[in-house]
Design a protein around this motif. Sequence first.
Motif, PDB file in Angstrom:
ATOM      1  N   PRO A  45       0.814  -1.223   0.000  1.00 24.11           N
ATOM      2  CA  PRO A  45       0.000   0.000   0.000  1.00 24.11           C
ATOM      3  C   PRO A  45       0.847   1.274   0.000  1.00 24.11           C
ATOM      4  N   PRO A  48       2.306   1.693  -4.174  1.00 27.62           N
ATOM      5  CA  PRO A  48       1.358   1.020  -5.067  1.00 27.62           C
ATOM      6  C   PRO A  48       1.834   0.845  -6.505  1.00 27.62           C
ATOM      7  N   ASP A  49       2.792   1.648  -6.927  1.00 25.84           N
ATOM      8  CA  ASP A  49       3.281   1.539  -8.309  1.00 25.84           C
ATOM      9  C   ASP A  49       4.513   0.657  -8.438  1.00 25.84           C
ATOM     10  N   GLY A 105      -5.772   1.802   4.223  1.00 24.99           N
ATOM     11  CA  GLY A 105      -5.753   1.607   2.777  1.00 24.99           C
ATOM     12  C   GLY A 105      -6.597   0.432   2.347  1.00 24.99           C
ATOM     13  N   SER A 126      -3.024   0.032  -1.778  1.00 26.22           N
ATOM     14  CA  SER A 126      -2.985   1.480  -1.926  1.00 26.22           C
ATOM     15  C   SER A 126      -3.380   2.101  -0.583  1.00 26.22           C
TER      16      SER A 126
END
Length: 129
Positions: A45, A48-49, A105, A126
């Motif tokens: 989280p 996230p990318d 999240g 996330s």
Amino acid sequence: MTDAERLAIEHACARLIALYANYNDEGRWEDVAALYSDDGIMARPSAPDDHIVGRETILASFTARPARSSRHLCTNIVIDVVSPVEATGQSAVALFMPDKAPKLGWYHDRFVERDGRWLFAQRLGSLSF
């Protein structure tokens, strides 16, 4: 698929979510990684990318982190069965650590059944705040 089969899949996937939180809080990194398929994908989280791909790479990402005390609480778990071997899910997560503000999240999951076991194929997190 019968209602009983659907409920069994939902239960198995919800159990994975709980095991993930418990193993993570206990620092049982091999057990956490074993919840993923060989080609599983994970994104924390807090990142996230940053997709971490593969069970062995997921394990390495956990073992590389410094030791910490934490408690993950997972709730609002909803599992949608796609087929006898695939499901998706969403859950809210709260992370508590000493001397840090809580983080809240979501996880968006994809589950697969392999050799009689349900596993995370994808677990993307996330932060809400």
